[in-house]
Design a protein around this motif. Sequence first.
Motif, mmCIF file in Angstrom:
data_model
loop_
_atom_site.group_PDB
_atom_site.id
_atom_site.type_symbol
_atom_site.label_atom_id
_atom_site.label_comp_id
_atom_site.label_asym_id
_atom_site.label_seq_id
_atom_site.Cartn_x
_atom_site.Cartn_y
_atom_site.Cartn_z
ATOM 1 N N GLY B 50 58.912 22.663 70.552
ATOM 2 C CA GLY B 50 58.277 23.194 72.115
ATOM 3 C C GLY B 50 57.401 24.183 71.647
ATOM 4 N N GLU B 51 57.538 25.184 70.380
ATOM 5 C CA GLU B 51 56.747 26.249 70.552
ATOM 6 C C GLU B 51 54.938 26.175 70.092
ATOM 7 N N LEU B 52 55.140 24.459 69.077
ATOM 8 C CA LEU B 52 54.490 24.387 68.123
ATOM 9 C C LEU B 52 52.906 24.210 68.980
ATOM 10 N N PHE B 53 52.988 23.626 70.422
ATOM 11 C CA PHE B 53 51.174 24.093 70.645
ATOM 12 C C PHE B 53 50.744 25.554 71.534
ATOM 13 N N PRO B 54 51.688 25.954 71.768
ATOM 14 C CA PRO B 54 51.628 27.417 72.434
ATOM 15 C C PRO B 54 51.530 28.499 71.411
ATOM 16 N N ALA B 55 51.711 28.154 69.859
ATOM 17 C CA ALA B 55 51.354 29.077 69.247
ATOM 18 C C ALA B 55 50.009 28.739 68.662
ATOM 19 N N MET B 56 49.666 27.199 68.283
ATOM 20 C CA MET B 56 48.142 27.011 67.954
ATOM 21 C C MET B 56 47.474 27.445 69.691
ATOM 22 N N ARG B 57 47.785 27.462 70.496
ATOM 23 C CA ARG B 57 46.988 28.019 71.329
ATOM 24 C C ARG B 57 46.738 28.760 72.153
ATOM 25 N N ASP B 58 47.750 29.592 71.241
ATOM 26 C CA ASP B 58 47.467 31.563 71.017
ATOM 27 C C ASP B 58 46.667 32.371 69.460
ATOM 28 N N LEU B 59 46.962 31.283 68.263
ATOM 29 C CA LEU B 59 45.501 30.808 67.386
ATOM 30 C C LEU B 59 44.366 30.931 67.397
ATOM 31 N N PHE B 60 44.320 29.477 68.415
ATOM 32 C CA PHE B 60 42.998 28.871 68.785
ATOM 33 C C PHE B 60 42.138 29.801 69.642
ATOM 34 N N VAL B 61 42.688 30.384 70.835
ATOM 35 C CA VAL B 61 41.956 31.543 71.775
ATOM 36 C C VAL B 61 41.690 32.552 71.015
ATOM 37 N N ALA B 62 42.285 32.855 69.992
ATOM 38 C CA ALA B 62 41.989 34.210 68.866
ATOM 39 C C ALA B 62 40.964 33.681 68.486
ATOM 40 N N ALA B 63 40.905 33.329 67.925
ATOM 41 C CA ALA B 63 39.977 32.810 67.211
ATOM 42 C C ALA B 63 38.633 32.390 67.970
ATOM 43 N N ALA B 64 38.362 31.565 68.948
ATOM 44 C CA ALA B 64 38.008 31.449 70.156
ATOM 45 C C ALA B 64 36.900 32.712 70.563
ATOM 46 N N GLY B 65 37.882 33.252 70.652
ATOM 47 C CA GLY B 65 37.503 35.193 71.715
ATOM 48 C C GLY B 65 36.256 35.471 70.664
ATOM 49 N N THR B 66 36.082 35.380 69.093
ATOM 50 C CA THR B 66 34.639 36.037 68.663
ATOM 51 C C THR B 66 33.560 34.876 69.410
ATOM 52 N N GLY B 67 33.838 34.476 69.907
ATOM 53 C CA GLY B 67 32.545 33.158 70.938
ATOM 54 C C GLY B 67 31.542 32.843 70.157
ATOM 55 N N ARG B 68 32.577 32.097 68.444
ATOM 56 C CA ARG B 68 31.550 31.239 67.438
ATOM 57 C C ARG B 68 32.349 30.146 67.514
ATOM 58 N N HIS B 69 31.309 28.628 67.350
ATOM 59 C CA HIS B 69 31.953 27.374 67.937
ATOM 60 C C HIS B 69 33.289 27.575 66.766
ATOM 61 N N THR B 70 33.584 26.843 66.958
ATOM 62 C CA THR B 70 35.093 27.277 66.396
ATOM 63 C C THR B 70 35.960 25.562 66.979
ATOM 64 N N VAL B 71 36.557 25.083 65.840
ATOM 65 C CA VAL B 71 37.222 23.952 65.794
ATOM 66 C C VAL B 71 38.264 23.534 65.500
ATOM 67 N N LEU B 72 39.560 23.935 66.184
ATOM 68 C CA LEU B 72 41.352 23.917 65.723
ATOM 69 C C LEU B 72 41.108 22.250 65.493
ATOM 70 N N SER B 73 41.925 21.614 64.223
ATOM 71 C CA SER B 73 42.628 20.604 63.889
ATOM 72 C C SER B 73 43.616 20.330 63.638
ATOM 73 N N ALA B 74 44.411 19.047 63.589
ATOM 74 C CA ALA B 74 45.570 19.491 63.311
ATOM 75 C C ALA B 74 46.820 18.487 63.536
ATOM 76 N N THR B 75 47.938 17.904 62.392
ATOM 77 C CA THR B 75 48.511 16.977 62.637
ATOM 78 C C THR B 75 50.088 17.662 62.955
ATOM 79 N N VAL B 76 50.337 17.195 63.894
ATOM 80 C CA VAL B 76 51.210 17.591 65.020
ATOM 81 C C VAL B 76 52.162 16.121 64.791
ATOM 82 N N SER B 77 53.681 16.834 64.273
ATOM 83 C CA SER B 77 54.769 15.398 64.169
ATOM 84 C C SER B 77 56.382 15.874 64.515
ATOM 85 N N ARG B 78 56.914 14.707 65.037
ATOM 86 C CA ARG B 78 58.134 15.438 64.890
ATOM 87 C C ARG B 78 59.302 13.851 64.139
#
Lengths: 205, 205
Positions: B50-78
């Motif tokens: 339940g915490e994987l997507f919140p963690a990835m969201r916060d990381l991505f929003v921080a990186a994208a906050g630079t204004g640079r074109h940024t992509v997050l790519s992930a393989t998520v598994s359970r």
Amino acid sequence: MFSGAQMSLYPMTDDFVPVILGALSALDPYRDRFRIETDDLSTLLVGPPGELFPAMRDLFVAAAGTGRHTVLSATVSRGCPGEPDADICTPAEGFTVLGSLEERVAQSLAAVGAARETGRRVAAQFSYYPLGAGRHMDEIYACIDFLKASGVFGRSKNFCTRLDGDAGPVFETLAQAFLRFAPAEAHLALDLTVSANSPSAAARP
Amino acid sequence: MFSGAQMSLYPMTDDFVPVILGALSALDPYRDRFRIETDDLSTLLVGPPGELFPAMRDLFVAAAGTGRHTVLSATVSRGCPGEPDADICTPAEGFTVLGSLEERVAQSLAAVGAARETGRRVAAQFSYYPLGAGRHMDEIYACIDFLKASGVFGRSKNFCTRLDGDAGPVFETLAQAFLRFAPAEAHLALDLTVSANSPSAAARP
């Protein structure tokens, strides 16, 4: 059947647009056999399963030839029941003939051994998803047996397998994993990351 | 069970290293609940599903906050049978209670409706792989029913589904798709691409 990929190129440079546009001509030899559509997230390739990895290899080697740290990310699929049949995706002869596991490993290793080197070293990792199969881990473990003998096996990671080596044998290994370790009618997906020119890789011992 | 992700950040700028390093502090609130390991291809997150997507969201929003074109790519598994059980991955209470399809869709929509907006618009696409299930397409179609009502549904693409909207509801929609549309003991994987600040997106009509 229906086979294809959603792929994206990520050049880590301010000039990412010219790097991507400059690499696209590497797809020209494939265009008459593929349907190719691009949006702001990815490029769709629809075409024969045996040509997907060669096309992605040529595109990636062209982009990485700029020397920039570049990543290719792709979702590759064949046999999805939710997609229409497409004549364009008819596999080459021989694709559907599955022998014993030993024969398939031998055929795959021969193909990797014959792969032309490109002079471009890459690191890759991928996950392999045989869908709709009750004993899907058996197919995954059989594929891993082949990968370990491929000559480009890096290591097993959580959720994926890492490959290291020249782009020629690495992409051929991926193609063989995609083509030979599930029946022709199976629904199979493969989730791929390929990287070149990473400063972190240069820093590795 | 075992749950986690292999994720990568791709900032399309010459200064990609500082963008990545600068965003990593966004993971600090999660570090005591996660095992985090980085190599030159990706960062492994192992922890509660339940915490994987919140963690990835916060990381991505921080990186994208630079204004640079940024992509997050992930393989998520359970639930991968090839991975060891890990106490760290114990899901939060309530996760394993699966009601009817209608109940699950309602619960998922409520969670998305309650998601905090981040002010960062993103485009995402993902593929959803229920493994080891004989009728895997049924689960996929059920999940698509939820996605179409989520408020961030973009469109169905070949091999994947596109979402558009604020990073808050988009990542919550991804989390709900990952958590609620397969039993707790199922082996499930999700292959994700999230993009922000793309010049191609700005050029779209």
